[in-house]
Write an enzyme that holds these catalytic residues in place. Structure first.
Site, PDB file in Angstrom:
ATOM      1  N   HIS A   1       0.804  -1.225   0.000  1.00 11.07           N
ATOM      2  CA  HIS A   1       0.000   0.000   0.000  1.00 11.07           C
ATOM      3  C   HIS A   1       0.840   1.280   0.000  1.00 11.07           C
ATOM      4  CE1 HIS A   1      -3.420  -2.504   0.216  1.00 11.07           C
ATOM      5  NE2 HIS A   1      -3.623  -2.541   1.511  1.00 11.07           N
TER       6      HIS A   1
ATOM      7  N   HIS B   1      -9.610   2.263   0.043  1.00 11.14           N
ATOM      8  CA  HIS B   1      -9.607   1.144   0.991  1.00 11.14           C
ATOM      9  C   HIS B   1     -10.765   1.238   1.999  1.00 11.14           C
ATOM     10  CE1 HIS B   1      -7.857  -2.090   3.325  1.00 11.14           C
ATOM     11  NE2 HIS B   1      -6.864  -2.188   2.451  1.00 11.14           N
TER      12      HIS B   1
ATOM     13  N   GLN C   1      -9.634  -6.722  -5.239  1.00  7.00           N
ATOM     14  CA  GLN C   1      -9.158  -7.360  -4.013  1.00  7.00           C
ATOM     15  C   GLN C   1     -10.336  -7.389  -3.050  1.00  7.00           C
ATOM     16  OE1 GLN C   1      -5.974  -8.429  -3.525  1.00  7.00           O
ATOM     17  NE2 GLN C   1      -5.965  -8.897  -1.346  1.00  7.00           N
TER      18      GLN C   1
ATOM     19  N   GLU D   1     -11.600  -3.624  -3.206  1.00  7.72           N
ATOM     20  CA  GLU D   1     -10.612  -2.668  -3.718  1.00  7.72           C
ATOM     21  C   GLU D   1     -10.366  -2.930  -5.189  1.00  7.72           C
ATOM     22  OE1 GLU D   1      -7.066  -3.181  -1.212  1.00  7.72           O
ATOM     23  OE2 GLU D   1      -8.405  -4.255   0.117  1.00  7.72           O
TER      24      GLU D   1
END
Ligand code: BGC
Length: 344
Positions: A98, A172, A281, A309
């Site tokens: 990230h 996120h 994700q 995500e």
């Protein structure tokens, strides 16, 4: 005005005439709140987060944040561009996660408010300098959040660079369409528009294999409760402590297409995710034994929020067969993701 490192941070509100309301902070471009009506018209916050800037300044699992320069993991934090190796910071068991220690979730963005063609909008800008977290090139990023009359929170990202680099941006947010994170999300029904997913190693790095979801707990082609198979005896579920994998979205064109649908039977709230990205994700909030203190001082229980995500695949720079995340000078990176709310 609350401050981070002596710089002021602002919180903006975008709303449509129907009650949908998003709150976005210039710290990390974080979506700190998202109010959505239930089947009785009751507005509730459906995203996990903190009540104060102080909460976001301390340790939290990327609640609502903008993730960059590279969402998800890069093995060993190593990339190669034009024959040159770059070492990115390694902040997750020897890997880059990230965007590193000080990713886009922890920077202060320049804000400008306005109405774009989609509805009330907020533009956030940030220039990530050459070498930040090990990445080459000065990267100029613009994110536009808008709230539309179609009950959508829309996020448009764009970026340009002055040197060859990589980029993979996402948001996120942890959603809980039932109660904002009081209880778990195992009863949320989820459908993912994907036939295939990426198996990973124990540290959530894709092995490179592309596997069919058929006859696996990763088959969400029909709407299925998140918890229906989450505790199956399956190596991939064990590695992720639940779902923490990338699905390869069925896509046909360049515009944002449906990636997933999720709904909470108890409130009737439903959300579609549409995106231009090739991957999704799905993280089921499987933090081993720690839970995080969130809004109203509560602790969020295990698996009380789920992330969808939209992004490119993890570790793409080291898999020539994965869709490229390289950005060259003169090119424009663009990604659009839409969270569209409705009732069932
Ligand atoms: C990752 C997880 C990680 C979480 C946040 C997700 O996007 O896939 O492995 O634990 O972010 O901390």
């Amino acid at each position: 005005m609350p401050t981070a490192n002596g710089r002021s941070v602002e919180l903006y509100t975008l709303a449509n005439t129907r009650g949908l309301q998003a709150k976005i902070s210039t710290y990390g471009g974080i979506v700190t709140g998202l109010k959505v009506p239930d089947r009785h018209g009751k507005l509730d916050d459906v995203v996990l987060g903190c009540d104060t800037l102080g909460g976001y300044l301390s340790v939290h699992p990327y609640f609502g944040a903008t993730i960059g320069r590279y969402a998800n993991r890069i093995a060993g934090g190593k990339i190669r561009l034009e024959g040159k190796e770059y070492q990115l910071t390694t902040n997750d068991e020897g890997n880059h996660l990230h965007g590193g220690w000080h990713g886009f979730d922890k920077v202060i963005w320049e804000a400008a408010e306005g109405d774009d063609r989609n509805g009330p909008a907020l533009e956030l800008r940030y220039v990530s300098v050459d070498g930040e977290e090990g990445y080459p090139g000065n990267l100029s990023v613009l994110i536009t959040y808008s709230v539309t009359e179609a009950d959508e929170l829309r996020i448009d990202y764009s970026a340009t660079t002055d040197q060859m680099t990589i980029v993979n941006l996402t948001n996120h947010s942890y959603f809980n369409l039932a109660d904002g994170g009081v209880s778990d999300i195992l009863n949320h029904h989820l459908k993912i528009e994907a036939e295939r997913f990426l198996p990973t190693d124990r540290r959530a790095i894709p092995t490179g294999e592309i596997r069919s979801v058929e006859r696996t707990p990763f088959d969400f082609r029909e709407s299925t409760p998140v918890g229906a198979r989450i505790n199956d005896n399956d190596e991939q579920l064990r590695f992720g402590n639940g779902y923490n994998h990338t699905w390869l979205l069925n896509r046909s064109g360049r515009l944002a297409e449906l990636a997933a649908e999720v709904y909470a039977p108890s409130t009737g709230r439903a959300m579609e995710v549409l995106t231009t990205e090739p991957g999704l994700q799905f993280f089921s909030g499987n933090f081993p034994d720690l839970t995080f203190r969130g809004k109203e001082g509560r602790f969020y229980p295990f698996r009380s929020g789920l992330c969808l995500e939209a992004q490119h695949y993890p570790n793409s720079p080291n898999h020539p067969g994965f869709p490229s995340t390289v950005l060259k000078p003169g090119e424009v990176y663009a990604q659009t993701t839409i969270y569209r709310f409705s009732l069932i």
